[in-house]
Design an enzyme around this catalytic site. Structure first.
Site, short mmCIF file in Angstrom:
data_model
loop_
_atom_site.label_atom_id
_atom_site.label_comp_id
_atom_site.label_asym_id
_atom_site.label_seq_id
_atom_site.Cartn_x
_atom_site.Cartn_y
_atom_site.Cartn_z
N LYS A 13 62.55 44.28 27.67
CA LYS A 13 61.13 44.14 28.02
C LYS A 13 60.72 45.17 29.06
O LYS A 13 59.71 45.85 28.92
CB LYS A 13 60.83 42.74 28.63
CG LYS A 13 61.14 41.58 27.73
CD LYS A 13 60.79 40.26 28.41
CE LYS A 13 61.61 39.94 29.65
NZ LYS A 13 63.05 39.76 29.42
N ARG A 88 56.38 32.74 31.19
CA ARG A 88 57.75 32.37 30.85
C ARG A 88 57.87 30.89 30.59
O ARG A 88 58.96 30.40 30.29
CB ARG A 88 58.60 32.69 32.05
CG ARG A 88 59.63 33.73 31.83
CD ARG A 88 60.41 33.83 33.13
NE ARG A 88 61.63 34.50 32.94
CZ ARG A 88 61.78 35.80 33.13
NH1 ARG A 88 60.78 36.55 33.48
NH2 ARG A 88 62.97 36.31 32.95
N ARG A 127 73.87 47.49 32.92
CA ARG A 127 72.53 47.80 33.45
C ARG A 127 72.62 48.19 34.93
O ARG A 127 73.34 47.61 35.70
CB ARG A 127 71.60 46.60 33.32
CG ARG A 127 70.29 46.88 34.07
CD ARG A 127 69.17 46.00 33.71
NE ARG A 127 69.45 44.61 34.00
CZ ARG A 127 68.61 43.65 33.68
NH1 ARG A 127 67.50 43.93 33.05
NH2 ARG A 127 68.92 42.40 33.95
N ARG A 160 72.23 44.17 39.38
CA ARG A 160 71.49 43.01 39.86
C ARG A 160 72.40 41.81 40.07
O ARG A 160 73.29 41.56 39.29
CB ARG A 160 70.38 42.66 38.86
CG ARG A 160 69.07 43.34 39.19
CD ARG A 160 68.05 43.22 38.09
NE ARG A 160 67.91 41.88 37.54
CZ ARG A 160 67.04 41.60 36.57
NH1 ARG A 160 66.25 42.53 36.08
NH2 ARG A 160 66.96 40.37 36.09
N ARG A 171 70.79 32.21 32.25
CA ARG A 171 69.44 32.73 31.99
C ARG A 171 69.08 32.63 30.51
O ARG A 171 67.94 32.37 30.14
CB ARG A 171 69.33 34.19 32.46
CG ARG A 171 69.24 34.29 33.98
CD ARG A 171 69.61 35.66 34.49
NE ARG A 171 68.73 36.70 34.01
CZ ARG A 171 69.05 38.00 33.97
NH1 ARG A 171 70.25 38.39 34.39
NH2 ARG A 171 68.19 38.87 33.54
#
Ligand code: AP5
Ligand code: MG
Length: 214
Positions: A13, A88, A127, A160, A171
């Site tokens: 996203k 969300r 990431r 992160r 998540r």
């Protein structure tokens, strides 16, 4: 143009929202980036959000909705925006719809970046994120020019806190329970677009542009 990005954590996203924002010259508004900037700055909002985020839980709606509605009232949002990570939950979507209705406005597209869970777990460990400007990289699929340094702003890149494998699983569960129902919500509103997010970064973007218009 007003666009919502939907999709699981790690679907891409943020990656696609940044490209959309550049091409269509509209602000990229990521609630996750706003929370992370507040955590870094040690603000009260950041302190509220941190414990939820570190555990892979959603920040409560009463904190998130007001923050986002304030943001989209600012001057730079007059020609539209791309929302990344909001809404969300169904209450968030209903609040957004209601706030826009009051102003006689509506969203144009909800773009669902579709990626199966297995592919997501593989992506997250690689990431790297810039907390200063929100840019996202991947050590293999989208590396920065200099290792550990953001191409866009020169700040250092981080892994992160919530990208640890166990937190990613949490998540994903939260996503399926609370966020996936939005696909039906926006399908009923007639603005849902689904793109195959397992393709390469540029191909996914081309598929999105094919729908939004050049
Ligand atoms: P948020 O920051 O929104 O995280 P998220 O939804 O979990 O999504 P991510 O940022 O992890 O993934 P992404 O889809 O942006 O993927 P990316 O482009 O980076 O939210 C974090 C937390 O904040 C939440 O858990 C919650 O606690 C809180 N929060 C935020 N908004 C909230 C709200 N509205 N309500 C309540 N709480 C809220 O891509 C992932 C990786 O894959 C990158 O390394 C990228 O380079 C790579 N990649 C991307 N596309 C491709 C591709 N096509 N092929 C190969 N690699 C790719
Ligand atoms: Mg993101």
């Amino acid at each position: 143009m007003k666009i919502i990005m939907l999709g699981a954590p790690g679907a891409g996203k943020g990656t696609q929202a940044k490209k959309i924002a550049e091409k269509y010259k509209i602000p990229h508004i990521s609630t996750g980036d706003i929370f992370r900037a507040n955590i870094k700055g040690g603000t009260e909002l950041g302190m509220k959000a941190k414990s939820y985020m570190d555990q892979g839980q959603l920040v409560p709606d009463d904190v998130t909705i007001g923050m986002l509605l304030d943001r989209i009232s600012q001057d730079d949002c007059q020609n539209g925006y791309v929302l990344d990570g909001f809404p969300r939950t169904i209450p968030q979507a209903q609040s957004l719809t209601a706030a826009l209705n009051e102003r006689g406005e509506k969203m144009d597209y909800a773009v669902d970046v579709d990626v199966p869970d297995e592919a997501i777990v593989n992506r997250m460990g690689g990431r790297r994120a810039c907390v200063k400007c929100g840019a996202t990289y991947h050590v293999a699929f989208n590396p920065p020019k200099a290792e550990g340094i953001c191409d866009a702003c020169g700040d250092s890149l981080v892994l992160r806190e919530d990208d640890k494998p166990e937190t990613v699983q949490k998540r994903l569960t939260v996503y399926h329970d609370q966020t996936q129902p939005l696909i039906e919500y926006y399908s009923k509103e007639g603005i849902l677009v689904t793109v195959d997010g397992t393709k390469g970064l540029n191909e996914v973007f081309e598929d999105i542009v094919a729908v939004l218009g050049a």
